[in-house]
Design a protein around this motif. Structure first.
Motif, mmCIF file in Angstrom:
data_model
loop_
_atom_site.group_PDB
_atom_site.id
_atom_site.type_symbol
_atom_site.label_atom_id
_atom_site.label_comp_id
_atom_site.label_asym_id
_atom_site.label_seq_id
_atom_site.Cartn_x
_atom_site.Cartn_y
_atom_site.Cartn_z
ATOM 1 N N LYS A 141 0.828 -1.205 0.000
ATOM 2 C CA LYS A 141 0.000 0.000 0.000
ATOM 3 C C LYS A 141 0.860 1.252 0.000
ATOM 4 O O LYS A 141 0.515 2.261 -0.638
ATOM 5 C CB LYS A 141 -0.936 -0.010 1.208
ATOM 6 C CG LYS A 141 -2.097 -0.973 1.082
ATOM 7 C CD LYS A 141 -3.016 -0.880 2.278
ATOM 8 C CE LYS A 141 -4.122 -1.927 2.196
ATOM 9 N NZ LYS A 141 -4.969 -1.940 3.404
ATOM 10 N N ASP A 142 1.978 1.202 0.695
ATOM 11 C CA ASP A 142 2.883 2.360 0.722
ATOM 12 C C ASP A 142 3.419 2.655 -0.672
ATOM 13 O O ASP A 142 3.510 3.824 -1.076
ATOM 14 C CB ASP A 142 4.041 2.114 1.690
ATOM 15 C CG ASP A 142 3.603 2.154 3.152
ATOM 16 O OD1 ASP A 142 2.503 2.686 3.425
ATOM 17 O OD2 ASP A 142 4.353 1.652 4.008
ATOM 18 N N GLU A 143 3.786 1.616 -1.409
ATOM 19 C CA GLU A 143 4.280 1.814 -2.775
ATOM 20 C C GLU A 143 3.191 2.387 -3.674
ATOM 21 O O GLU A 143 3.453 3.268 -4.506
ATOM 22 C CB GLU A 143 4.791 0.488 -3.344
ATOM 23 C CG GLU A 143 6.074 -0.012 -2.700
ATOM 24 C CD GLU A 143 6.451 -1.414 -3.147
ATOM 25 O OE1 GLU A 143 7.650 -1.653 -3.404
ATOM 26 O OE2 GLU A 143 5.544 -2.274 -3.237
ATOM 27 N N ASP A 151 -14.286 1.058 -7.182
ATOM 28 C CA ASP A 151 -15.216 1.825 -8.008
ATOM 29 C C ASP A 151 -15.755 1.056 -9.199
ATOM 30 O O ASP A 151 -16.932 1.193 -9.553
ATOM 31 C CB ASP A 151 -14.532 3.104 -8.502
ATOM 32 C CG ASP A 151 -14.267 4.070 -7.370
ATOM 33 O OD1 ASP A 151 -15.232 4.534 -6.755
ATOM 34 O OD2 ASP A 151 -13.080 4.352 -7.095
ATOM 35 N N VAL A 152 -14.905 0.292 -9.865
ATOM 36 C CA VAL A 152 -15.331 -0.515 -11.010
ATOM 37 C C VAL A 152 -14.719 -1.903 -10.846
ATOM 38 O O VAL A 152 -13.506 -2.029 -10.615
ATOM 39 C CB VAL A 152 -14.883 0.084 -12.356
ATOM 40 C CG1 VAL A 152 -15.410 -0.761 -13.520
ATOM 41 C CG2 VAL A 152 -15.340 1.535 -12.491
ATOM 42 N N ASP A 190 -17.845 -2.952 -1.919
ATOM 43 C CA ASP A 190 -18.240 -1.755 -1.178
ATOM 44 C C ASP A 190 -17.308 -1.492 0.001
ATOM 45 O O ASP A 190 -16.838 -0.361 0.198
ATOM 46 C CB ASP A 190 -19.680 -1.898 -0.669
ATOM 47 C CG ASP A 190 -20.706 -1.765 -1.782
ATOM 48 O OD1 ASP A 190 -20.306 -1.516 -2.938
ATOM 49 O OD2 ASP A 190 -21.909 -1.922 -1.490
ATOM 50 N N LYS A 191 -17.058 -2.505 0.780
ATOM 51 C CA LYS A 191 -16.239 -2.353 1.987
ATOM 52 C C LYS A 191 -14.840 -1.853 1.640
ATOM 53 O O LYS A 191 -14.250 -1.060 2.394
ATOM 54 C CB LYS A 191 -16.157 -3.696 2.718
ATOM 55 C CG LYS A 191 -15.389 -3.666 4.030
ATOM 56 C CD LYS A 191 -15.407 -5.036 4.686
ATOM 57 C CE LYS A 191 -14.614 -5.048 5.993
ATOM 58 N NZ LYS A 191 -14.620 -6.396 6.625
ATOM 59 N N HIS A 211 -10.370 3.194 -0.891
ATOM 60 C CA HIS A 211 -10.409 4.356 -0.008
ATOM 61 C C HIS A 211 -9.131 5.181 -0.141
ATOM 62 O O HIS A 211 -9.169 6.409 -0.056
ATOM 63 C CB HIS A 211 -10.625 3.905 1.426
ATOM 64 C CG HIS A 211 -11.897 3.131 1.623
ATOM 65 N ND1 HIS A 211 -13.143 3.662 1.342
ATOM 66 C CD2 HIS A 211 -12.120 1.857 2.037
ATOM 67 C CE1 HIS A 211 -14.080 2.766 1.593
ATOM 68 N NE2 HIS A 211 -13.486 1.655 2.013
ATOM 69 N N LEU A 212 -8.014 4.498 -0.370
ATOM 70 C CA LEU A 212 -6.752 5.199 -0.597
ATOM 71 C C LEU A 212 -6.825 6.005 -1.895
ATOM 72 O O LEU A 212 -6.393 7.162 -1.949
ATOM 73 C CB LEU A 212 -5.601 4.193 -0.654
ATOM 74 C CG LEU A 212 -4.194 4.770 -0.844
ATOM 75 C CD1 LEU A 212 -3.806 5.656 0.333
ATOM 76 C CD2 LEU A 212 -3.175 3.637 -0.993
ATOM 77 N N CYS A 213 -7.382 5.394 -2.939
ATOM 78 C CA CYS A 213 -7.542 6.106 -4.205
ATOM 79 C C CYS A 213 -8.455 7.318 -4.054
ATOM 80 O O CYS A 213 -8.185 8.390 -4.616
ATOM 81 C CB CYS A 213 -8.089 5.164 -5.276
ATOM 82 S SG CYS A 213 -6.891 3.963 -5.888
ATOM 83 N N HIS A 214 -9.521 7.175 -3.292
ATOM 84 C CA HIS A 214 -10.468 8.279 -3.114
ATOM 85 C C HIS A 214 -9.806 9.463 -2.414
ATOM 86 O O HIS A 214 -10.160 10.622 -2.680
ATOM 87 C CB HIS A 214 -11.676 7.807 -2.302
ATOM 88 C CG HIS A 214 -12.436 6.709 -2.978
ATOM 89 N ND1 HIS A 214 -13.440 5.999 -2.347
ATOM 90 C CD2 HIS A 214 -12.340 6.186 -4.225
ATOM 91 C CE1 HIS A 214 -13.914 5.089 -3.183
ATOM 92 N NE2 HIS A 214 -13.262 5.184 -4.323
#
Length: 391
Positions: free
Chosen positions: A132-134, A197-198, A192-193, A167-170
């Motif tokens: 996730k950090d990368e 998005d797609v 959802d959780k 959520h990171l992308c948002h």
């Protein structure tokens, strides 16, 4: 008038379709109930009985994806149609697109995105997952409007974790597209959780239905962004506004003609989703995980190595087995087909010639099927110069 081309002699004989056990990267063997649905009577593509079946498919896809998204449907076409539809409706000319590339599917999406006018940046590390950090570092650096991730990178049998990635992308105003063609139904997914998005998948993998129709879902966030596009989608056939209406997702009082859906494919998708619903997702996930562990244990007893071993990156539906030095991988797959009518596959992309890919998906994710495969695999290896450890 008389025809000028003679009748083809091959079509004057009955069709010949042998029964095979498909244990490669897909398609998997069809579930009998799903195959039987293909022989049901045809309906018109706007008949009320057929649109009811379409609605039942939408409910099943929402369950499979664990989403309440209104814009959930199945696009007519194989898994690539899901990828193309995702590109067509999220990317406008000049948009920055970040593609997480662990293997061939990231490369394939990059090609599609560039054809749609996207400014593509690839984050590449074939055969390895990103942290996730990368991924956050790449989001900060490149500021994309769209990010693509293959959750199940079947070319190298890798699972790229995507939990909470949406959520990171948002956080950076980015739409997340996730390819789950080889994992939906076989590994836990929570659209959802996790803020996806797609998301799209294939019918011919863990659902054990024929290829030809692709479940796909758009979050409200993705759909609202689509409605604010400055340009029309390049493809009329993949246009979300048209398909959302045809599938009854846009709240309009009537569905309008867009195209003639593959009627029997929709029947078969409905039955595949019904089987998933009857078994329950948790049980499906456990079954695929258990069969994967059984296969991995058996392969190791043969003295063979497995490509992906980190627990969080193991793809339970597809296992990459390293080809031993001096063994002709293609001769082994040919032996299995000739003597047992079992299909396993070689590598794809950078793994070509290096691994066998063994799929345990849907109807084939059964302990007895794993036992049969391991016995036949051992015999095939011995027939081509490899001495396995005792099982």
């Amino acid at each position: 008038m008389s025809s000028t081309i003679s009748p083809p002699q091959s079509l004057l004989k009955p069709i010949n379709v042998p029964s095979k056990t498909l244990m490669g990267p897909g398609p998997s063997s069809g579930a009998p109930r799903v195959l039987a649905a293909g022989a049901l009577p045809l309906l018109g593509h706007l008949h009320s009985e057929f649109t009811q079946i379409m609605d039942e498919c939408k409910e099943g896809i929402r369950y499979l994806f664990q989403t309440n998204n209104t814009v959930t449907l199945a696009v007519s076409g194989t898994g690539h149609a899901g990828m193309e539809m995702a590109c067509d409706n999220t990317i406008e000319p000049g948009d920055k697109v970040l593609v997480v590339t662990n293997g061939i599917w990231g490369s394939r999406f990059s090609d599609m995105a560039s054809r749609h006018g996207g400014d593509v940046v690839q984050l590449t590390n074939n055969g390895h997952a990103f942290s996730k950090d990368e991924l956050e570092k790449a989001l900060v650096e490149h500021k994309p409007s769209v990010m693509f991730v293959a959750h199940s990178e079947s070319s190298c049998t890798l699972m790229q974790p995507v939990d909470d990635l949406g959520h990171l992308c948002h956080k950076y105003d980015c739409i997340l597209i996730v390819d789950t063609v080889a994992s939906a139904g076989g590994a836990p997914l929570f659209m959802d959780k996790w803020g996806i998005d797609v998301m799209y998948t294939g019918t011919q993998k863990c659902l054990s239905a024929p290829p030809g129709i692709t479940p796909i879902s758009f979050s409200d966030r993705a759909y609202q962004r689509f409605l604010k596009r400055k340009t029309k989608p390049v493809s009329y056939y993949m246009d979300l506004s048209e398909l959302a209406n045809y599938w009854g997702c846009d709240g309009a009082p009537a569905r309008r003609y867009h195209h003639t859906a593959p009627i029997t494919s929709v029947y078969q998708l409905r039955e595949a989703l019904a089987l998933a619903t009857e078994e329950g997702l948790e049980n499906m996930w456990k079954r695929h995980s258990a069969c994967s562990a059984q296969l991995r244990e058996g392969v190791k007893k043969l003295g063979l190595s497995i490509l992906i071993n980190e627990p969080e990156h193991i793809l339970p539906t597809l296992t990459g087995v390293m080809v031993p030095q001096g063994v002709d991988w293609k001769a082994v797959t040919g032996y299995l087909m000739k003597n047992y009518r079992i299909e396993i596959s070689g590598g794809l992309g950078y793994t070509a010639g290096q691994i066998w890919r063994i799929g345990l998906m849907g109807y084939n994710a059964r302990p007895d099927a794993v036992d049969t495969l391991l016995r036949a695999f051992k015999e095939a290896l011995e027939a081509h110069g490899y001495t396995p450890s005792k099982m």
